[in-house]
Motif scaffolding. Structure first.
Motif, PDB file in Angstrom:
ATOM      1  N   VAL A 143       0.880  -1.334   0.260  1.00  0.00           N
ATOM      2  CA  VAL A 143      -0.002  -0.005  -0.069  1.00  0.00           C
ATOM      3  C   VAL A 143       1.172   0.687  -0.120  1.00  0.00           C
ATOM      4  N   ALA A 144       0.552   2.257  -0.992  1.00  0.00           N
ATOM      5  CA  ALA A 144       1.267   3.650  -0.844  1.00  0.00           C
ATOM      6  C   ALA A 144       1.002   4.309  -0.191  1.00  0.00           C
ATOM      7  N   VAL A 145       1.616   4.952   1.292  1.00  0.00           N
ATOM      8  CA  VAL A 145       1.015   5.778   2.337  1.00  0.00           C
ATOM      9  C   VAL A 145       1.824   7.156   1.273  1.00  0.00           C
ATOM     10  N   VAL A 146       1.148   7.722   2.212  1.00  0.00           N
ATOM     11  CA  VAL A 146       1.689   9.219   1.636  1.00  0.00           C
ATOM     12  C   VAL A 146       1.546  10.234   2.879  1.00  0.00           C
ATOM     13  N   VAL A 147       2.687  11.088   3.157  1.00  0.00           N
ATOM     14  CA  VAL A 147       2.231  12.213   4.762  1.00  0.00           C
ATOM     15  C   VAL A 147       3.226  13.280   4.026  1.00  0.00           C
ATOM     16  N   ASP A 148       1.684  14.605   4.355  1.00  0.00           N
ATOM     17  CA  ASP A 148       2.506  15.965   4.564  1.00  0.00           C
ATOM     18  C   ASP A 148       3.794  15.851   5.397  1.00  0.00           C
ATOM     19  N   LYS A 149       4.478  16.683   5.047  1.00  0.00           N
ATOM     20  CA  LYS A 149       5.735  16.790   5.726  1.00  0.00           C
ATOM     21  C   LYS A 149       5.606  17.647   7.451  1.00  0.00           C
ATOM     22  N   LYS A 150       4.440  18.465   7.083  1.00  0.00           N
ATOM     23  CA  LYS A 150       3.778  19.099   8.217  1.00  0.00           C
ATOM     24  C   LYS A 150       3.528  18.203   9.279  1.00  0.00           C
ATOM     25  N   SER A 151       2.398  17.133   8.582  1.00  0.00           N
ATOM     26  CA  SER A 151       1.783  15.889   9.281  1.00  0.00           C
ATOM     27  C   SER A 151       3.072  15.282  10.161  1.00  0.00           C
ATOM     28  N   ALA A 152       4.015  15.179   9.239  1.00  0.00           N
ATOM     29  CA  ALA A 152       4.706  13.919   9.809  1.00  0.00           C
ATOM     30  C   ALA A 152       5.258  14.165  10.946  1.00  0.00           C
ATOM     31  N   LEU A 153       5.636  15.439  11.146  1.00  0.00           N
ATOM     32  CA  LEU A 153       6.418  15.778  13.351  1.00  0.00           C
ATOM     33  C   LEU A 153       5.631  15.496  14.212  1.00  0.00           C
ATOM     34  N   TYR A 154       4.035  15.671  13.577  1.00  0.00           N
ATOM     35  CA  TYR A 154       3.325  14.209  15.021  1.00  0.00           C
ATOM     36  C   TYR A 154       3.058  13.102  14.437  1.00  0.00           C
TER      37      TYR A 154
END
Length: 110
Positions: free
Chosen positions: A63-74
């Motif tokens: 499964v390809a999972v994408v996380v924006d960099k701002k959300s990745a901090l949390y």
């Protein structure tokens, strides 16, 4: 670290993609949004866009999972799983960055 999708969660995502005839270009976008009873709410949706300037892409159990960099901090180190019982079913988030979570587990404070 990153956001991790368990094998059970990945199977459920694949089932949903197949059931709704999503193409291979669709990714699972995991993020956060302001709101909820504890401050931030988790977001899960399908998306056909990916921008390597603002997003990070992972592959978990096909499964390809994408996380924006701002959300990745949390969300760094968060595990997304699939829970199913007689009274409820859905995705769960085990977030080591959460200082406080609401009773239902859909929002958190960092």
């Amino acid at each position: 670290m990153a956001v991790k999708l368990t094998e059970r969660a990945a199977e459920e995502v694949k089932r949903f993609q197949k059931e709704h005839n999503f193409g291979d270009d669709m990714v699972l976008r995991i993020g956060i949004a302001a709101g909820g009873c504890s401050g931030f709410s988790y977001t899960l949706n399908f998306d056909d866009s990916f921008d390597d300037k603002v997003d990070t892409k992972y592959d978990h159990h096909g499964v390809a999972v994408v996380v924006d960099k701002k959300s990745a901090l949390y969300l760094d180190g968060t595990t997304v799983d699939w829970y199913e019982s007689l009274e409820k079913q859905g995705f769960t988030f085990e977030n080591p960055n959460a200082v406080k979570s609401c009773g239902c587990g859909s929002s958190f404070q960092a």
